[in-house]
Design an enzyme around this catalytic site. Structure first.
Site, PDB file in Angstrom:
ATOM      1  N   GLY A 235      17.202 -79.816   1.378  1.00 31.76           N
ATOM      2  CA  GLY A 235      16.351 -78.773   1.918  1.00 31.76           C
ATOM      3  C   GLY A 235      16.844 -78.390   3.298  1.00 31.76           C
ATOM      4  N   HIS A 236      16.006 -77.666   4.027  1.00 33.33           N
ATOM      5  CA  HIS A 236      16.412 -77.234   5.363  1.00 33.33           C
ATOM      6  C   HIS A 236      15.729 -78.032   6.464  1.00 33.33           C
ATOM      7  CE1 HIS A 236      17.924 -73.008   3.920  1.00 33.33           C
ATOM      8  NE2 HIS A 236      18.455 -74.018   3.272  1.00 33.33           N
TER       9      HIS A 236
END
Ligand code: NAG
Ligand code: NAG
Ligand code: NAG
Ligand code: NAG
Ligand code: NAG
Length: 394
Positions: A235-236
């Site tokens: 993810g970020h």
């Protein structure tokens, strides 16, 4: 106090102590994964909501196919939905998701508890029926939205194999989200695991989030948000912002992120504000502590020139004032050399930023981890690797 009170409420509900029970099967739900059970579940909800004593909507084990679900209050008394070992699947035809407010839209409920439930936006059935040639391929608007929910607990909900899944928390107060599991494909774009905005007293604990965008993002108007014991990645990472894009944004105050592990994420913990922001903004009292970074591209990041798609004028400084920020006990590995990047606004430099016990090693073999600062003079405590502000610019 609040926490204890909520737990007692939940325990009472789960145990069914004197709580009125509304079993969805009695309202005609089939739970066979084929019949549209939306109306049956909504009718059970409406009856329970009218009950003057605490009530529980019981959804027995099974697979329930449901369309847009507007689960709304206000209700007469505390209310729970018990959905253990229950799987919800979205209808095969995305056109049947008629609401723009999400697949499940919980709104205007006080003293609510939701326990269990696996939400499959695109479970096996929908995958099966997907018609990619006709453009109906993984494009369903799958959201769980919590809007104006107060003094509530959301416990043990899961989402697997669904694209475009996220949990939207808007205008909520005193809500605990515990054991939330989200797993959406790495390549799914713009699908924050959980987005929190204009809410206060939100606790997110023991979450496990795998997504293609931010695991959690905290937007404007958020106060007293605690994120603890979370596993994030891919993810970020965990983001506060972006802020300063719109007019009349409310301050972000009192966000704590503690005891989290981020694995193979693009960012670790970051704060982003837009340059050329139209109005002044405030982000303060933000604390990140006990975070393990495992091969994270940029583990620590303040970016006040955040400008996705280059649609802004980066030469005009951001007017969002960032202050009272701490990054404490952050250790592990960075996938890029620049492990710590603090790029604050030239117009309103960051104030009282503390870096304490940072130990980040560069994963690669072509050098060591580095750091960069602009418009900030961090207060340094304890161990510091990479050394702070090796490169200073304005
Ligand atoms: C899902 O949430 C996003 C905001 O996070 C919103 O823009 C979008 O319209 C939502 N989709 C649906 C179907 O509610
Ligand atoms: C959230 O956690 C904090 C700190 O553990 C606690 O003080 C607060 O009461 C919790 N809030 C809720 C809504 O449970
Ligand atoms: C949230 O919890 C606090 C502390 O217990 C309480 O004072 C406040 O009234 C609650 N907010 C709402 C909207 O119920
Ligand atoms: C939180 O801390 C406990 C105790 O140190 C540890 O066992 C656990 O793995 C941590 N959780 C995360 C997500 O880092
Ligand atoms: C580390 O992260 C990089 C960039 O995201 C990725 O290409 C690489 O496969 C990761 N390494 C490991 C061991 O997961």
């Amino acid at each position: 106090m609040e926490g204890i009170w909520i737990w007692m409420l939940i325990m009472a509900m789960v145990a069914g102590n004197h709580a009125a029970e509304f079993n969805v099967l009695k309202f005609g739900a089939k739970g066979d994964g084929k019949t549209d059970d939306s109306a049956a579940i909504l009718n059970a909800w409406k009856e329970a909501c009218k009950s003057s004593e605490a009530s529980t909507v019981v959804i027995p084990k099974g697979t329930y196919m449901v369309g847009s679900m507007a689960i709304q209050g206000p209700c007469q008394a505390p209310i729970a939905i018990l959905a253990e070992k229950v799987r919800f699947v979205a209808p095969i035809d995305p056109a049947r998701l008629t609401s723009h407010n999400g697949w499940f839209n919980f709104q205007g409920i006080d003293k609510f508890s939701l326990q269990g439930g696996r939400f499959d936006g695109q479970g096996e059935i929908t995958w099966h029926e997907n018609n990619c040639a006709a453009g109906k391929c993984g494009s369903m608007p799958i959201n769980l939205s919590f809007h104006q929910i107060t003094n509530s607990v959301i416990h043990s909900i899961t989402s697997f194999d669904s694209k475009q899944f996220h949990i939207n928390v808007l205008s909520c107060t005193n809500v605990t989200f515990q054991r939330i599991r989200i797993s959406s494909p790495h390549e799914s774009l713009n699908t924050d695991g959980m987005h929190i905005a204009r809410s206060s007293g939100i606790n997110l604990t023991q979450a496990d989030i795998k997504t293609g965008d931010d695991c959690v993002s905290v937007g404007d108007g958020s106060e007293q948000v605690n994120i603890e014991d979370m596993w994030c990645g891919p993810g970020h990472g965990i983001a506060i912002g972006s802020l300063g894009q719109y007019n009349n944004e409310e301050p972000v105050i009192g966000i704590t992120v503690k005891n989290c592990t981020l694995t193979n994420t693009v960012n670790g913990v970051r704060l982003m504000t837009r340059p050329a922001s139209s109005t002044e903004g405030i982000a303060r009292d933000l604390h990140f502590k006990d975070i393990v970074m495992d091969n994270v591209t940029t583990p620590i990041l303040i970016d006040q020139e955040y400008c996705p798609y280059n649609l802004c004028d980066t030469k005009v400084p951001s007017r969002v004032k960032i202050s009272d920020v701490s990054f404490e006990d952050i250790r592990g590995t960075s996938a890029s050399k620049l492990a710590v990047k603090l790029r604050c606004s030239k117009g309103v430099p960051c104030e009282n930023v503390v870096l304490s016990n940072i130990k980040l090693a560069y994963q690669g073999s072509d050098g060591a981890a580095t750091s960069e600062c602009a418009n900030v003079k961090p207060i340094l405590k304890g161990e510091m690797f990479p050394p702070a502000c090796e490169v200073s610019s304005t």
